[in-house]
Design an enzyme around this catalytic site. Sequence first.
Site, PDB file in Angstrom:
ATOM      1  N   HIS A 171     -30.478 -64.954  53.445  1.00  0.00           N
ATOM      2  CA  HIS A 171     -30.062 -64.020  52.393  1.00  0.00           C
ATOM      3  C   HIS A 171     -31.099 -62.938  52.106  1.00  0.00           C
ATOM      4  CE1 HIS A 171     -32.805 -66.421  50.059  1.00  0.00           C
ATOM      5  NE2 HIS A 171     -32.731 -65.516  49.098  1.00  0.00           N
TER       6      HIS A 171
ATOM      7  N   HIS B  90     -32.711 -58.194  49.598  1.00  0.00           N
ATOM      8  CA  HIS B  90     -32.199 -59.446  49.032  1.00  0.00           C
ATOM      9  C   HIS B  90     -30.705 -59.275  48.803  1.00  0.00           C
ATOM     10  CE1 HIS B  90     -31.477 -62.769  46.300  1.00  0.00           C
ATOM     11  NE2 HIS B  90     -32.643 -63.263  46.683  1.00  0.00           N
TER      12      HIS B  90
END
Length: 161
Positions: free
Chosen positions: A68, A83
């Site tokens: 992620h 992110h």
Amino acid sequence: MFGFLKGKSKKEKVFYSMVTGKSIDLSEVDDEMFAGRVLGDGIAVWPEEDVFSAPCTGTVTTVTDTKHAIGLENGDGVQVLIHIGLDTVKLDGKGFETYVEPGQKVKAGDPLVKVDRQMLREEKIPDVSMLVFIEPNGHKLTKFYTGQTVKAGTSPLVEYE
């Protein structure tokens, strides 16, 4: 004279959008760590596509096990973290497919990771995604392109000097 050189130089001092969508100020992200700029200054994008691209030409420094988050360093030594989504670490990589690995060279616009945004919606996980400057390496961030529709790899998000 040589005005074209100025433009080229300035263009190199830009981080492009990592995903197509709508750019917002970090303070608008519903997460204290990002909104409070704990990791560093930056910008966020509400994505409209599943593929995230390199915001600059440089080297991949980090790909988290959970896929992620990806770190990059450009030629000026500026280090950024992409992110994807909020609390996506808890998915443990489910719904993410990475295309790069640490040490790999990338160009602005190269695909980095694909995320199943439909799955995020089903899990009620916000897909707002952040570009955070974790190490500006002595550079000053000078312009943030917030409140705009941006295209991955081509629309400027942040300028620096």
